[in-house]
Design an enzyme around this catalytic site. Structure first.
Site, PDB file in Angstrom:
ATOM      1  CG  HIS A 293      -1.905  -0.734   1.122  1.00  5.83           C
ATOM      2  ND1 HIS A 293      -1.994  -2.534   2.303  1.00  5.83           N
ATOM      3  CD2 HIS A 293      -2.432  -1.192   0.457  1.00  5.83           C
ATOM      4  CE1 HIS A 293      -2.700  -2.539   2.016  1.00  5.83           C
ATOM      5  NE2 HIS A 293      -3.821  -2.643   0.968  1.00  5.83           N
TER       6      HIS A 293
ATOM      7  CB  SER B 298      -1.904 -10.517   0.758  1.00  5.73           C
ATOM      8  OG  SER B 298      -3.378 -10.095   0.750  1.00  5.73           O
ATOM      9  CB  SER B 299      -4.728  -7.048   4.306  1.00  5.49           C
ATOM     10  OG  SER B 299      -4.454  -6.088   3.513  1.00  5.49           O
TER      11      SER B 299
HETATM   12  P1  AMP Z   1      -6.794  -3.431  -0.676  1.00  5.58           P
HETATM   13  O1  AMP Z   1      -6.542  -2.308   0.548  1.00  5.58           O
HETATM   14  O2  AMP Z   1      -5.845  -4.770  -0.861  1.00  5.58           O
HETATM   15  O3  AMP Z   1      -8.138  -3.318  -1.413  1.00  5.58           O
HETATM   16  O4  AMP Z   1      -5.162  -3.194  -1.175  1.00  5.58           O
HETATM   17  C1  AMP Z   1      -5.783  -1.324  -1.790  1.00  5.58           C
HETATM   18  C2  AMP Z   1      -4.616  -1.605  -2.846  1.00  5.58           C
HETATM   19  O5  AMP Z   1      -2.897  -1.517  -2.964  1.00  5.58           O
HETATM   20  C3  AMP Z   1      -4.996  -2.355  -4.077  1.00  5.58           C
HETATM   21  O6  AMP Z   1      -5.073  -1.208  -5.681  1.00  5.58           O
HETATM   22  C4  AMP Z   1      -4.329  -2.980  -3.853  1.00  5.58           C
HETATM   23  O7  AMP Z   1      -4.097  -3.695  -5.913  1.00  5.58           O
HETATM   24  C5  AMP Z   1      -2.379  -2.664  -3.801  1.00  5.58           C
HETATM   25  N1  AMP Z   1      -2.277  -4.066  -3.461  1.00  5.58           N
HETATM   26  C6  AMP Z   1      -2.065  -4.986  -2.555  1.00  5.58           C
HETATM   27  N2  AMP Z   1      -0.924  -5.821  -2.208  1.00  5.58           N
HETATM   28  C7  AMP Z   1      -0.687  -5.258  -2.905  1.00  5.58           C
HETATM   29  C8  AMP Z   1       0.863  -5.430  -2.788  1.00  5.58           C
HETATM   30  N3  AMP Z   1       1.785  -6.451  -2.934  1.00  5.58           N
HETATM   31  N4  AMP Z   1       1.646  -4.780  -3.710  1.00  5.58           N
HETATM   32  C9  AMP Z   1       1.363  -3.526  -4.510  1.00  5.58           C
HETATM   33  N5  AMP Z   1      -0.010  -3.367  -4.831  1.00  5.58           N
HETATM   34  C10 AMP Z   1      -0.590  -4.158  -3.343  1.00  5.58           C
END
Ligand code: AMP
Length: 282
Positions: A37, A185-186
């Site tokens: 993020h 990843s979370s």
């Molecule tokens: P999320 O909080 O999972 O909805 O992710 C928010 C944003 O962060 C989205 O645009 C995801 O694609 C991006 N994102 C999540 N994990 C990664 C990662 N490992 N590397 C780059 N971007 C990420």
């Protein structure tokens, strides 16, 4: 950094910034922030004068049997990380702020949402497109940054932004990985130590697939089956899909004869993990 909870307050701030000629970037997230993020925040900072990060666990993108209620929520830690990263506004709306009482409007993006994650998570991309459309109207950004980690989401948002004439630039950020290659990843936090070790197979199988393409194998059925077997050689891993698609529009491919993305979804100990890799460069 301002922390805003109301749509009207964010719109007011955004109008003010636009009036004074500032370029605004939006980075939508569901919180539980990690280095992936924060890499998107850095990209946003280089491209805009002001950066808004939204923290919103969007109920509309979770299926009834998915992890909405147990999704990690780490608000105070997230706000501290955003302050440290030089963010101007953290937008932390309540569910009723984004989905007002009696709301009846949903955004459906066709074609690019079929197959891949769209098969295993019916309604997911409808929830994603709906919330991003609303966040765009709340923040009124000039550009928005999304991760390549969620490749089908990125293509879906690009299509929606173009089709709905938003005039917002969509910027893609590369996937940030752990030292052993696992995409951050979370949801990695749900894994046991052994599950976490076996999860590296997603990345390994994708790299091997890309090597096979480079060595001349172009038949996607062969490539997919080989990758599936490789992943399932780890006893805890259950493959949901392995697919190879056109990197631009996600059309199915029989042969890798143009820029293509290989994408996987794998369940390990009940946790659903995804990853992808460009196998023929754009
Ligand atoms: P999320 O909080 O999972 O909805 O992710 C928010 C944003 O962060 C989205 O645009 C995801 O694609 C991006 N994102 C999540 N994990 C990664 C990662 N490992 N590397 C780059 N971007 C990420």
């Amino acid at each position: 950094m301002q922390v805003l909870e109301r749509v009207a307050a964010l719109q007011h701030w955004s109008d003010e910034m636009r009036r004074t000629g500032r370029r605004i970037a939006l980075v939508p997230t569901m919180g539980a922030l990690h280095a992936g993020h924060l890499s998107l925040v850095q990209i946003a900072r280089t491209r805009a004068d002001r950066v808004v990060v939204s923290l919103f666990v969007n109920p509309a993108q979770f299926g009834p049997d998915e992890d909405f209620t147990r999704y990690p929520r780490t608000r105070e830690r997230d706000l501290a990380a955003l302050r440290g990263a030089g963010v101007d506004v953290a937008f932390t709306p309540s569910v009723s702020e984004i989905y007002p009482e009696g709301d009846a409007t949903r955004v459906e993006v066709e074609r690019v949402t079929e197959g891949m994650c769209g098969r295993g998570r019916p309604g997911h991309f409808r929830g994603v497109a709906t919330v991003v459309a609303r966040l765009f109207n709340a923040a009124r950004p000039h550009l928005a940054v999304f991760g390549e980690k969620d490749y089908q989401q990125l293509v879906t948002i690009r299509r929606m932004t173009r089709d709905l004439l938003y005039g917002i630039e969509i910027v893609a950020g590369p996937t940030v990985r752990e030292p052993d290659g696992l995409a951050m990843s979370s949801r990695n936090a749900y894994l046991s130590a052994e599950g976490r070790r076996q999860a590296t197979v997603l990345q390994i199988a994708l790299r091997e697939l890309r090597e096979r393409v480079r060595a001349g194998e172009r038949d996607t059925r062969v490539l997919v089956e080989t990758a599936r077997k490789r992943i399932e050689s780890e006893p805890l891993a259950r493959v949901e899909y392995v697919e190879i698609r056109d990197a631009e529009n996600l059309d199915s491919l029989r042969r890798v004869n143009r820029p293509a993305v290989a994408a996987v979804a794998v369940h390990i100990e009940g946790t659903r993990l995804i990853d992808n890799m460009l196998v023929e460069e754009l």
